[in-house]
Motif scaffolding. Structure first.
Motif, PDB file in Angstrom:
ATOM      1  N   ASP A 274       0.852  -1.192   0.000  1.00 39.63           N
ATOM      2  CA  ASP A 274       0.000   0.000   0.000  1.00 39.63           C
ATOM      3  C   ASP A 274       0.883   1.236   0.000  1.00 39.63           C
ATOM      4  N   ILE A 275       0.490   2.247  -0.761  1.00 38.63           N
ATOM      5  CA  ILE A 275       1.196   3.515  -0.754  1.00 38.63           C
ATOM      6  C   ILE A 275       0.674   4.319   0.435  1.00 38.63           C
ATOM      7  N   PRO A 276       1.558   4.722   1.344  1.00 37.27           N
ATOM      8  CA  PRO A 276       1.130   5.407   2.574  1.00 37.27           C
ATOM      9  C   PRO A 276       0.330   6.675   2.305  1.00 37.27           C
ATOM     10  N   GLY A 277      -0.668   6.869   3.133  1.00 38.10           N
ATOM     11  CA  GLY A 277      -1.453   8.094   3.087  1.00 38.10           C
ATOM     12  C   GLY A 277      -2.554   8.122   2.054  1.00 38.10           C
ATOM     13  N   VAL A 278      -2.383   7.417   0.954  1.00 34.48           N
ATOM     14  CA  VAL A 278      -3.408   7.415  -0.097  1.00 34.48           C
ATOM     15  C   VAL A 278      -4.042   6.041  -0.258  1.00 34.48           C
ATOM     16  N   ASN A 279      -3.473   5.035   0.393  1.00 36.14           N
ATOM     17  CA  ASN A 279      -4.029   3.679   0.402  1.00 36.14           C
ATOM     18  C   ASN A 279      -4.270   3.106  -0.987  1.00 36.14           C
ATOM     19  N   VAL A 280      -3.338   3.345  -1.878  1.00 32.58           N
ATOM     20  CA  VAL A 280      -3.374   2.712  -3.185  1.00 32.58           C
ATOM     21  C   VAL A 280      -2.645   1.384  -3.034  1.00 32.58           C
ATOM     22  N   CYS A 281      -3.334   0.292  -3.384  1.00 37.05           N
ATOM     23  CA  CYS A 281      -2.821  -1.056  -3.158  1.00 37.05           C
ATOM     24  C   CYS A 281      -2.395  -1.696  -4.476  1.00 37.05           C
ATOM     25  N   PHE A 282      -1.164  -2.217  -4.486  1.00 34.72           N
ATOM     26  CA  PHE A 282      -0.637  -2.972  -5.616  1.00 34.72           C
ATOM     27  C   PHE A 282      -0.508  -4.426  -5.200  1.00 34.72           C
ATOM     28  N   PRO A 283      -1.123  -5.361  -5.927  1.00 34.56           N
ATOM     29  CA  PRO A 283      -0.980  -6.777  -5.587  1.00 34.56           C
ATOM     30  C   PRO A 283       0.318  -7.340  -6.154  1.00 34.56           C
ATOM     31  N   PRO A 284       0.776  -8.477  -5.628  1.00 32.44           N
ATOM     32  CA  PRO A 284       1.869  -9.185  -6.295  1.00 32.44           C
ATOM     33  C   PRO A 284       1.344  -9.724  -7.628  1.00 32.44           C
ATOM     34  N   LEU A 285       2.244 -10.034  -8.528  1.00 28.63           N
ATOM     35  CA  LEU A 285       1.844 -10.434  -9.883  1.00 28.63           C
ATOM     36  C   LEU A 285       0.920 -11.637  -9.906  1.00 28.63           C
ATOM     37  N   GLN A 286       1.152 -12.632  -9.067  1.00 24.36           N
ATOM     38  CA  GLN A 286       0.305 -13.825  -9.121  1.00 24.36           C
ATOM     39  C   GLN A 286      -1.127 -13.547  -8.680  1.00 24.36           C
ATOM     40  N   ARG A 287      -1.391 -12.380  -8.101  1.00 24.17           N
ATOM     41  CA  ARG A 287      -2.738 -12.005  -7.678  1.00 24.17           C
ATOM     42  C   ARG A 287      -3.363 -10.936  -8.591  1.00 24.17           C
ATOM     43  N   LEU A 288      -2.600 -10.443  -9.552  1.00 30.45           N
ATOM     44  CA  LEU A 288      -3.085  -9.348 -10.402  1.00 30.45           C
ATOM     45  C   LEU A 288      -4.302  -9.761 -11.227  1.00 30.45           C
ATOM     46  N   TRP A 289      -4.305 -10.965 -11.786  1.00 34.51           N
ATOM     47  CA  TRP A 289      -5.452 -11.384 -12.594  1.00 34.51           C
ATOM     48  C   TRP A 289      -6.704 -11.505 -11.735  1.00 34.51           C
ATOM     49  N   SER A 290      -6.583 -12.027 -10.540  1.00 31.91           N
ATOM     50  CA  SER A 290      -7.764 -12.162  -9.678  1.00 31.91           C
ATOM     51  C   SER A 290      -8.300 -10.799  -9.242  1.00 31.91           C
ATOM     52  N   LEU A 291      -7.472  -9.758  -9.303  1.00 36.61           N
ATOM     53  CA  LEU A 291      -7.936  -8.400  -8.995  1.00 36.61           C
ATOM     54  C   LEU A 291      -8.978  -7.927 -10.011  1.00 36.61           C
ATOM     55  N   GLN A 292      -9.045  -8.566 -11.166  1.00 33.83           N
ATOM     56  CA  GLN A 292      -9.993  -8.157 -12.215  1.00 33.83           C
ATOM     57  C   GLN A 292     -11.442  -8.536 -11.878  1.00 33.83           C
ATOM     58  N   ALA A 293     -11.626  -9.417 -10.892  1.00 35.39           N
ATOM     59  CA  ALA A 293     -12.988  -9.831 -10.493  1.00 35.39           C
ATOM     60  C   ALA A 293     -13.767  -8.620 -10.007  1.00 35.39           C
ATOM     61  N   GLY A 294     -14.975  -8.495 -10.492  1.00 34.53           N
ATOM     62  CA  GLY A 294     -15.827  -7.369 -10.147  1.00 34.53           C
ATOM     63  C   GLY A 294     -15.709  -6.225 -11.151  1.00 34.53           C
ATOM     64  N   TYR A 295     -14.691  -6.291 -11.979  1.00 35.88           N
ATOM     65  CA  TYR A 295     -14.502  -5.287 -13.035  1.00 35.88           C
ATOM     66  C   TYR A 295     -14.666  -5.977 -14.397  1.00 35.88           C
ATOM     67  N   ARG A 296     -13.793  -6.928 -14.693  1.00 40.81           N
ATOM     68  CA  ARG A 296     -13.805  -7.634 -15.973  1.00 40.81           C
ATOM     69  C   ARG A 296     -14.852  -8.743 -15.984  1.00 40.81           C
ATOM     70  N   TRP A 297     -15.047  -9.385 -14.847  1.00 39.71           N
ATOM     71  CA  TRP A 297     -16.055 -10.436 -14.740  1.00 39.71           C
ATOM     72  C   TRP A 297     -16.764 -10.335 -13.404  1.00 39.71           C
ATOM     73  N   GLN A 298     -17.952 -10.919 -13.339  1.00 46.99           N
ATOM     74  CA  GLN A 298     -18.748 -10.931 -12.120  1.00 46.99           C
ATOM     75  C   GLN A 298     -18.049 -11.848 -11.130  1.00 46.99           C
ATOM     76  N   GLY A 299     -17.827 -11.325  -9.912  1.00 45.83           N
ATOM     77  CA  GLY A 299     -17.029 -12.041  -8.927  1.00 45.83           C
ATOM     78  C   GLY A 299     -17.551 -13.401  -8.530  1.00 45.83           C
ATOM     79  N   ASN A 300     -18.854 -13.581  -8.418  1.00 45.67           N
ATOM     80  CA  ASN A 300     -19.413 -14.862  -7.976  1.00 45.67           C
ATOM     81  C   ASN A 300     -19.577 -15.860  -9.114  1.00 45.67           C
ATOM     82  N   SER A 301     -20.142 -15.415 -10.228  1.00 51.98           N
ATOM     83  CA  SER A 301     -20.445 -16.344 -11.316  1.00 51.98           C
ATOM     84  C   SER A 301     -19.307 -16.493 -12.325  1.00 51.98           C
ATOM     85  N   GLY A 302     -18.419 -15.510 -12.388  1.00 49.16           N
ATOM     86  CA  GLY A 302     -17.352 -15.537 -13.385  1.00 49.16           C
ATOM     87  C   GLY A 302     -17.803 -15.046 -14.748  1.00 49.16           C
TER      88      GLY A 302
END
Length: 192
Positions: A56-84
């Protein structure tokens, strides 16, 4: 990226990450591959079964995931989180690279620009935040460094950001962006 590495290292553990860790169904953009190989936001491991959580970037709470979690970060944006199910209002060229309270920072694979959008608005209306990834990273590093250096003095007794630290962050941001108005717009986006 050496200067960026030194700044990001102050925000949490880093680890060079090979593009082989990418789990996405689309090609990893070369700019992001370089970011993960050279800077590599890794973060702490809170639970062994979860692994590193990113930084997390201090003070602004911008969160960067590690690379192996970056694709799963797309849930809720690129695809529906529950159904896919693929969400049709999310452009295929967009890839969420970080978030702030579920508001996505988006790498536009067509232009290389970094976009920002508010979630929960009914439809995605992203605006250009920076022209490229390197500028975005340098801007966040500038703000995060000012906030980290402020330490316990960052906020007043009511939890409000002290004006002196806001002004210092704006000056640092203007140095990166080359323009005080651009710095103010960038900063207001992060403050919402």
């Amino acid at each position: 990226m050496h200067t960026l590495y030194a700044s990001f290292a102050r925000f949490g553990p880093l680890h060079a990450q090979s593009a082989a860790l990418w789990r996405g169904e689309i090609a990893l953009p070369s700019e992001l591959a370089a970011f993960y190989a050279q800077i590599g936001p890794w973060g702490e491991t809170m639970h062994a079964h979860v692994g590193p959580v990113g930084i997390d970037i201090p003070g602004v709470n911008v969160c960067f995931p590690p690379l192996q979690r970056l694709w799963s970060l797309q849930a809720g944006y690129r695809w529906q989180g529950n159904s896919g199910e693929r969400l049709t209002d999310w452009p295929d060229a967009w890839l969420v690279i970080a978030e702030q309270n579920a508001d996505p920072f988006i790498f536009d694979r067509d232009s290389g620009q970094i976009l920002f959008a508010f979630h929960g608005a009914g439809r995605w209306e992203a605006s250009v935040l920076t022209q490229d990834l390197a500028t975005f990273l340098a801007a966040l590093a500038a703000i995060g460094t000012v906030y980290l250096d402020a330490g316990d003095d960052l906020e007043d007794d009511d939890g409000a950001l002290r004006p002196a630290h806001r002004d210092a962050a704006l000056r640092a941001l203007a140095t990166v962006l080359g323009d005080e108005d651009a710095a103010e717009r960038f900063f207001e986006t992060l403050e919402w």
